[in-house]
Design an enzyme around this catalytic site. Sequence first.
Site, PDB file in Angstrom:
ATOM      1  N   TYR A 142       4.639  11.246  19.566  1.00  0.00           N
ATOM      2  CA  TYR A 142       5.112  12.335  20.405  1.00  0.00           C
ATOM      3  C   TYR A 142       5.606  11.842  21.761  1.00  0.00           C
ATOM      4  CZ  TYR A 142       2.934  15.620  17.107  1.00  0.00           C
ATOM      5  OH  TYR A 142       2.587  16.338  15.988  1.00  0.00           O
ATOM      6  N   LYS A 192      -3.857   5.546   8.959  1.00  0.00           N
ATOM      7  CA  LYS A 192      -3.054   5.172   7.788  1.00  0.00           C
ATOM      8  C   LYS A 192      -2.881   3.647   7.811  1.00  0.00           C
ATOM      9  CE  LYS A 192      -0.783   6.533   4.086  1.00  0.00           C
ATOM     10  NZ  LYS A 192      -1.532   7.005   2.915  1.00  0.00           N
ATOM     11  N   ASP A 224      -4.379  10.950   4.501  1.00  0.00           N
ATOM     12  CA  ASP A 224      -4.105  11.820   3.353  1.00  0.00           C
ATOM     13  C   ASP A 224      -5.400  12.199   2.639  1.00  0.00           C
ATOM     14  OD1 ASP A 224      -4.263   9.124   2.783  1.00  0.00           O
ATOM     15  OD2 ASP A 224      -2.662   9.114   1.297  1.00  0.00           O
ATOM     16  N   ASP A 248      -3.016  16.428  15.376  1.00  0.00           N
ATOM     17  CA  ASP A 248      -2.315  17.703  15.474  1.00  0.00           C
ATOM     18  C   ASP A 248      -2.356  18.424  14.130  1.00  0.00           C
ATOM     19  OD1 ASP A 248      -0.706  19.801  16.219  1.00  0.00           O
ATOM     20  OD2 ASP A 248       1.110  18.614  16.494  1.00  0.00           O
ATOM     21  N   ASP A 252      -5.197  21.667  12.848  1.00  0.00           N
ATOM     22  CA  ASP A 252      -4.703  22.967  12.385  1.00  0.00           C
ATOM     23  C   ASP A 252      -5.285  23.299  11.011  1.00  0.00           C
ATOM     24  OD1 ASP A 252      -3.274  23.487  14.637  1.00  0.00           O
ATOM     25  OD2 ASP A 252      -1.313  23.047  13.804  1.00  0.00           O
TER      26      ASP A 252
END
Length: 357
Positions: A142, A192, A224, A248, A252
Amino acid sequence: MVKNIALIRGDCASPEIVAEAVKVLDRIAEKYNHTFNYTEVDMGGAAIDKYGDPLPQHELDKCLASDSVLMGSIGGPKWEGLPGEKRAEKGLLRLRAGMKLFSNNRPAKIWPQLAAASPLKESIVEKGIDFIIVRELIGGVYFGNHETHVLENGEKQAVDSMPYSEHEIERIGRVGFETAMKRNKKLCCVDKANVLDTSRLWREVLRRLHAEYPEVEYSEMFVDNAAMQICKNPSQFDVIVTENMFGDILSDEASEITGSIGMIPSSSLGEGTLGLYEPIHGSAPDIMGQDKINPIATILAAGMMLRYSFGMTEEADDIEAAVGKVLDKGIRTPDIMSEGCTLVGCSAMGDAIIAEI
């Protein structure tokens, strides 16, 4: 005690929930003999309309001069077509960077009164959902370089970089371990590492930090798999620490399994006690002005502010207990309504919580 609070009322329906949180804070001030002074700050769509900028420097300065910031969600359809630098959400990124808030702490906790609202099977929910995601907030993709260029064949190519340095990882990792020490002493690093160099560096730094916290049970999980496990067996988690984009997305997801995003607060902190507190949900433009939005997440965010920025543990406990009592009485806003309960609006929910304090 006197504290100065910067208020970002937000866009669309957000001013309705911030107003209820302020009412709760005023009740706490009255009960515990505190003084809360409020400074109004324009950010997001409100600032765009007023100044043509989602966060002018003079508005950021108000936040930096405060003891903490309480914010309603920003943005909405009205401002979605603007250029990138002028979008409402850009103001939030500037605010986090300007306040040097590198740690976002988002709890995923299911209130027992709302267990039936979770989309997960009862057999999963009954094991308990109570963990926190510690997300790095001002690094990674970001805040990396973003560019789009044209290749020799005339095709466009977009490139986004995900930079992380050791000190950025270490400071958020330390927050994760310290949080775990205050909870159930379990920490999972989500990454990851089978693909990304940044993730491999994360593991290197977190493993080094673990030596300073031998009491903490430390584990690692690919993002994942973590996304699957949050739905399959959320009770296994206590503290998850992860980088910006993964955090992020996962936070959620984690909020949704608790039954309603209208119940989940969030805190963002840096090195000191100056923090940013907000609900995790959006600005709800579809129900603005209808007195339907759930104020509980924002009220609980105000409670987190009292706890983490002001050191007012008893007062924060009082707010959380009041919310629990209101839920015990079956008082519900539309997003958490179920058969046999009493439907109320945003303002009435705020009043009901205040009555229990």
